[in-house]
Scaffold this active site. Sequence first.
Site, PDB file in Angstrom:
ATOM      1  N   ARG A  73      27.198 -70.779  32.240  1.00 10.11           N
ATOM      2  CA  ARG A  73      25.662 -70.534  32.376  1.00 10.11           C
ATOM      3  C   ARG A  73      25.469 -69.712  33.542  1.00 10.11           C
ATOM      4  O   ARG A  73      24.488 -69.878  34.341  1.00 10.11           O
ATOM      5  CB  ARG A  73      24.913 -71.883  32.334  1.00 10.11           C
ATOM      6  CG  ARG A  73      24.899 -72.883  31.154  1.00 10.11           C
ATOM      7  CD  ARG A  73      24.259 -71.843  29.956  1.00 10.11           C
ATOM      8  NE  ARG A  73      24.492 -72.785  28.605  1.00 10.11           N
ATOM      9  CZ  ARG A  73      25.439 -72.863  28.055  1.00 10.11           C
ATOM     10  NH1 ARG A  73      26.552 -72.142  28.145  1.00 10.11           N
ATOM     11  NH2 ARG A  73      25.597 -73.603  27.058  1.00 10.11           N
ATOM     12  N   GLU A 100      18.292 -75.588  34.388  1.00  8.90           N
ATOM     13  CA  GLU A 100      18.600 -74.443  33.504  1.00  8.90           C
ATOM     14  C   GLU A 100      17.581 -73.006  33.913  1.00  8.90           C
ATOM     15  O   GLU A 100      17.613 -72.259  34.009  1.00  8.90           O
ATOM     16  CB  GLU A 100      19.017 -74.378  32.331  1.00  8.90           C
ATOM     17  CG  GLU A 100      19.784 -73.300  31.649  1.00  8.90           C
ATOM     18  CD  GLU A 100      20.561 -73.797  30.464  1.00  8.90           C
ATOM     19  OE1 GLU A 100      20.520 -72.965  29.440  1.00  8.90           O
ATOM     20  OE2 GLU A 100      21.242 -74.726  30.573  1.00  8.90           O
ATOM     21  N   SER A 125      17.573 -76.988  26.625  1.00 15.92           N
ATOM     22  CA  SER A 125      18.230 -77.818  27.754  1.00 15.92           C
ATOM     23  C   SER A 125      17.935 -77.513  28.879  1.00 15.92           C
ATOM     24  O   SER A 125      18.142 -76.453  29.564  1.00 15.92           O
ATOM     25  CB  SER A 125      19.877 -77.652  27.356  1.00 15.92           C
ATOM     26  OG  SER A 125      20.558 -77.843  25.947  1.00 15.92           O
TER      27      SER A 125
END
Length: 347
Positions: free
Chosen positions: A164, A339, A242
């Site tokens: 990520r 995120e 998410s």
Amino acid sequence: MFDSTQAAGTELIDVTFADLTTLHVGGKPRAAYRCTTQQGVIDVVGKHPDALIVGGGSNLLVADGPVDCVAVIMAQDNVVFEGATVRAEAGARWDDVVRKTVEAGLGGIECLSGIPGSAGATPVQNVGAYGAEIADVLRRVKLFDRRTGAVEWVDADELELSYRYSNLKFTGRAVVLEIELELRPDGMSHPLRFGQLAKKLGASHGGERRPAAEVREAVLELRRGKGMVYDPADHDTWSAGSFFTNPIVDSSLADTLPEDAPRYPADDGQVKLSAAWLIDKMAGFNRGYPGEGAPARLSTKHTLALTNRGSATAADIAALARTIRDGVYDKTGIELRPEPVWVGLEL
């Protein structure tokens, strides 16, 4: 204010971030330009170097009220095929790119089906799901450097891609204009390494491949079951996907958790944990928390998604995020990191 009539492929529009994001929260930018060409993006960002780039809006949490920024909405969406090489402009809807590659008989990104957002966002945070990452197939990206004004293709290995992360994330140094992928010409999938997906497809070992179309349908079915395929009629999908990344911690900290805690090897001897498991099993935040009537709640399908039930504000989402983060930290000493990109708000 920049005059959009001076640049081909730009349109000044009246819009709020609640209109532009999948969380459906956020106030009105100082100005918003919809850009249908790469040159339009270059012209607007050249005039407004601090402009906020908006693709599919699936990874943004923006403050309520007037927002002191210029928004550039990426709407250039050409997808070009040259054999197994695929180039997609940054504004192309990501799942449309995946679908087109599968229909063209190519394999490699079918595990990334159903992920909301645009193609240009995929390298920024090295988008991944079900055992695959964009890093697996990314060859290069076309960047517009905000500081120098240079436009150039940059090889994927220069982006320092990891879980990520890329060196584009949170830096704002460059705008992705286009991406280039190298896919499998045989139409077979990425290796089925993710247990849930492999089980659903009846795969016998972690390296098995299946026809990309078959894997895409299985992934979409799994994601829909978790509320992770955006549907404007379903508030369980009014989310940023998410919300927290899976934490990567030292093995000594991971060893303090119960034996049934999901754990996966990571680089440098560290351990990747499941944020969803920590939220649910350790901190006790169940699906739908804090309950009926709350404007912002955990999804009723997946504890890793924070959702707008139809009337939430950005402040409501932020408050729920703080509650979840603090609850996990109090129980485990592990800090969850969000995120999405936060604009005008702090966690």
